[in-house]
Design a protein around this motif. Structure first.
Motif, PDB file in Angstrom:
ATOM      1  N   THR A 401       0.845  -1.192   0.000  1.00  0.00           N
ATOM      2  CA  THR A 401       0.000   0.000   0.000  1.00  0.00           C
ATOM      3  C   THR A 401       0.880   1.242   0.000  1.00  0.00           C
ATOM      4  O   THR A 401       1.802   1.357   0.826  1.00  0.00           O
ATOM      5  CB  THR A 401      -0.915   0.030   1.231  1.00  0.00           C
ATOM      6  OG1 THR A 401      -1.692  -1.169   1.270  1.00  0.00           O
ATOM      7  CG2 THR A 401      -1.836   1.240   1.186  1.00  0.00           C
ATOM      8  N   ALA A 406      -3.197   3.732  -2.324  1.00  0.00           N
ATOM      9  CA  ALA A 406      -3.368   2.801  -3.442  1.00  0.00           C
ATOM     10  C   ALA A 406      -2.702   1.470  -3.109  1.00  0.00           C
ATOM     11  O   ALA A 406      -1.674   1.424  -2.421  1.00  0.00           O
ATOM     12  CB  ALA A 406      -2.775   3.383  -4.716  1.00  0.00           C
ATOM     13  N   SER A 409      -1.241  -4.200  -7.602  1.00  0.00           N
ATOM     14  CA  SER A 409      -2.071  -5.134  -8.362  1.00  0.00           C
ATOM     15  C   SER A 409      -1.337  -6.425  -8.679  1.00  0.00           C
ATOM     16  O   SER A 409      -1.943  -7.391  -9.150  1.00  0.00           O
ATOM     17  CB  SER A 409      -2.533  -4.477  -9.668  1.00  0.00           C
ATOM     18  OG  SER A 409      -1.404  -4.094 -10.455  1.00  0.00           O
ATOM     19  N   PHE A 427       2.148  -1.422  -9.068  1.00  0.00           N
ATOM     20  CA  PHE A 427       0.877  -0.732  -8.895  1.00  0.00           C
ATOM     21  C   PHE A 427       0.217  -0.534 -10.255  1.00  0.00           C
ATOM     22  O   PHE A 427       0.907  -0.333 -11.270  1.00  0.00           O
ATOM     23  CB  PHE A 427       1.091   0.614  -8.210  1.00  0.00           C
ATOM     24  CG  PHE A 427       1.418   0.500  -6.750  1.00  0.00           C
ATOM     25  CD1 PHE A 427       0.432   0.630  -5.794  1.00  0.00           C
ATOM     26  CD2 PHE A 427       2.722   0.226  -6.331  1.00  0.00           C
ATOM     27  CE1 PHE A 427       0.722   0.512  -4.449  1.00  0.00           C
ATOM     28  CE2 PHE A 427       3.027   0.107  -4.985  1.00  0.00           C
ATOM     29  CZ  PHE A 427       2.023   0.245  -4.040  1.00  0.00           C
ATOM     30  N   ALA A 431      -4.257   3.614 -11.058  1.00  0.00           N
ATOM     31  CA  ALA A 431      -4.123   4.229  -9.736  1.00  0.00           C
ATOM     32  C   ALA A 431      -3.033   5.291  -9.713  1.00  0.00           C
ATOM     33  O   ALA A 431      -3.140   6.294  -8.993  1.00  0.00           O
ATOM     34  CB  ALA A 431      -3.844   3.160  -8.689  1.00  0.00           C
ATOM     35  N   CYS A 432      -1.969   5.103 -10.502  1.00  0.00           N
ATOM     36  CA  CYS A 432      -0.827   6.010 -10.452  1.00  0.00           C
ATOM     37  C   CYS A 432      -0.964   7.200 -11.396  1.00  0.00           C
ATOM     38  O   CYS A 432      -0.446   8.286 -11.109  1.00  0.00           O
ATOM     39  CB  CYS A 432       0.449   5.239 -10.774  1.00  0.00           C
ATOM     40  SG  CYS A 432       0.922   4.014  -9.519  1.00  0.00           S
ATOM     41  N   CYS A 435      -2.646  10.306  -9.887  1.00  0.00           N
ATOM     42  CA  CYS A 435      -2.145  10.676  -8.564  1.00  0.00           C
ATOM     43  C   CYS A 435      -1.409  12.008  -8.615  1.00  0.00           C
ATOM     44  O   CYS A 435      -0.526  12.217  -9.451  1.00  0.00           O
ATOM     45  CB  CYS A 435      -1.221   9.577  -8.018  1.00  0.00           C
ATOM     46  SG  CYS A 435      -0.593   9.925  -6.366  1.00  0.00           S
TER      47      CYS A 435
END
Length: 555
Positions: A401, A406, A409, A427, A431-432, A435
């Motif tokens: 995490t 986030a 995966s 990741f 999600a990135c 950000c």
């Protein structure tokens, strides 16, 4: 030579009377005999001698002479003279006053037997064993280890001289074995080219001229090797060590391009661990450490460091100069475990302390390996971004995490380029990409793969790294680790008083025996200092440092 083990005798009465009269306060040699008894027994060396032959001089006494020789920095000839003429040595060895001793060449033969039987460490271990029996040494407590460079006994030479000397050494060896064959074959111009040392000749100045000479030496070496494999040469010549060295050096340094001998580029030559640096010591290797270049070896010393007992060297190891310090941690612990001398805490510098070794030492030997763990080298740690330490690792659920919440995966177990076990987590791009802190986390510019990737060590090693880096900032850890600095004094004593940094002999096996004898001799002196209540030397402080107010530390 054969071994005829003698009975254990006391020091002859007349020898003891005269020696004590001559040395009323005693001496190093006499205290070793009084405190440790007859240290080495002939039976301990039975495996080094055949069953038949002329009786050999007592190997137990030769072992003592060999150690005392290094304790006092004597040559073989002077050590043999000491056996014949010194009262305290006769007392140590339990000899009659009129005993004629032995020829100095016996010491060379004995060292060869120790090397052949890999028995050099046996001398150090025996001293430690007796020290344990006398209550001067015990397992547990603290130990510390450090290494230093060791210069080869062969002279250091540059690339051009190295090639010329390799060929010259091979020619001289062939001349010693088959002078008639060589005299009838060797080209006349070679007498001027290879008759004297290359460093004593006027070498060309320009790079072009030097290249021409290097290629000429290469062609001459190939010509000699071809002749030695011809029908007119004795087959034994091609097996001579210097001829084999010539062949190995030429494979490493030259290649043939369309009939022309060329020198290989540096990137095409073997790595340093395999590359010969001199024809006169084929075990030596070239290395560099903090700007210091040398050809030779490295020696590693491990000693105890307790205030209520003498600091004794418990292990010594010699390697070629390219071997990393970290590779010695396992062998040191294995040997100390065999001798039942494992410490509770082992203080080392950053070259020995890695997460893997810390974990292995705890699991295999219950030893706390204490040393600074190298800081993270990632750009995130350097530039104030999100370093690996700021990510939460859920080992049970195999998930990472990030600081912004986030989750990874992907989680896969893999191997690094060096073959070490690692975990690779990634990741998702989704999600990135959006950000707001992505620039502090990853520099990936691919629109298809913008997710952060993290490579983790196995859980035990990862936790050791995080814990160690946190502890290194505490005052308690700094005070504990400060005891490691004393091993620098041991290295200094070995270098200044015992010639630790310069080989007496050629070859790794002989260098290893030299250091085993040196470590045993250093223990003799340390035991003698303990028996005579000689205080340990204090750390030197400069006049300026002595003026620093109490409680203030250097920034």
């Amino acid at each position: 030579m054969s071994l005829h083990a003698r009975k254990i005798d006391e020091v002859p009465e007349e020898t003891a009377r005269v020696a004590r009269a001559a040395f009323p306060k005693g001496s190093l040699a006499m205290r070793i005999r009084d405190e440790l008894g007859e240290l080495f027994l002939d039976a301990d060396f039975a495996g080094l001698y055949p069953n038949r032959g002329k009786p050999a001089w007592a190997p137990g006494r030769l072992a003592l002479v060999s150690v005392m020789q290094f304790a006092e920095g004597l040559s073989d000839r002077r050590a043999a003279d000491a056996v014949r003429g010194r009262l305290d040595w006769k007392y140590l060895l339990g000899l009659e006053l009129a005993d004629p001793g032995f020829d100095h060449s016996v010491l060379t033969e004995f060292r060869d037997r120790l090397i052949a039987g890999d028995a050099g460490m046996q001398l150090l271990d025996r001293v430690l064993e007796v020290a344990v029996e006398r209550g001067l040494l015990k397992a547990g407590g603290r130990a510390r280890t450090d290494s230093t460079i060791v210069l080869s006994a062969a002279r250091q030479i540059n690339g051009l001289v190295r090639l010329g000397e390799t060929l010259r050494a091979a020619l001289n060896t062939v001349a010693a074995h088959e002078p008639e064959w060589l005299a009838g074959w060797v080209p006349s111009e070679w007498f001027d080219r290879y008759a004297i040392r290359f460093e004593d000749t006027r070498l060309p100045k320009g790079k072009v001229k030097q290249t021409e000479l290097i290629e000429q030496i290469g062609a001459d070496g190939l010509r000699l090797l071809a002749a030695l494999h011809g029908p007119d040469a004795a087959p034994s010549l091609r097996l001579l060590p210097q001829v084999q060295t010539l062949r190995q050096m030429w494979v490493q340094q030259y290649f043939v391009d369309d009939g022309q001998v060329r020198r290989r580029d540096l990137k095409d030559r073997p790595p340093g661990a395999e590359r010969l640096v001199t024809p006169y010591d084929t075990d030596a290797r070239g290395s560099v450490k903090r700007g210091t270049f040398w050809d030779g070896y490295k020696v590693h010393l491990t000693e105890t460091c307790e205030p209520d007992s003498p600091n004794l060297i418990t292990h010594v190891a010699t390697t070629d100069s390219t071997v990393q310090d970290v590779r010695l941690v396992g062998p040191v612990h294995a040997h100390l475990a065999k001798c039942d001398l494992l410490p509770d805490r082992h203080l080392v510098d950053a070259g020995y302390a890695t997460a893997r070794e810390v974990v292995t030492a705890r699991q295999n030997h219950n030893v706390n390996l204490v040393g600074p763990i190298l800081a993270s080298t990632s750009w995130q740690a350097k530039d104030g971004g999100f370093s690996q330490a700021e990510f939460a690792i859920d080992w049970e659920n195999r998930q990472v995490t990030c600081p912004n919440g986030a989750t990874s995966s992907r989680w896969a177990e893999d191997r690094s380029q060096e073959g070490a076990a690692v975990v690779r987590a990634r990741f998702p791009t989704a999600a990135c990409r959006p950000c707001s802190a992505r620039e502090q986390c990853t520099r990936s510019n691919s629109k298809w793969d913008m997710g952060r990737r993290i490579t983790l060590r196995p859980q035990a090693e990862y936790e050791v790294i995080q814990q160690a880096r946190a502890q290194e900032e505490t005052q308690e850890w700094k005070e504990q680790y400060a005891h490691r600095a004393g091993v620098e004094g041991t290295i200094s004593q070995g270098v200044r008083a015992f010639g630790l940094r310069r080989c007496r002999y050629h070859g790794l096996a002989k260098a290893r025996l030299q250091h085993q004898l040196t470590a045993t001799a250093m223990n003799f002196h340390r035991l003698n200092a303990w028996w005579t209540d000689t205080p340990r030397a204090r750390t030197r402080v400069s006049r300026l440092a002595a003026l620093r107010p109490t409680g203030r530390c250097a920034s």
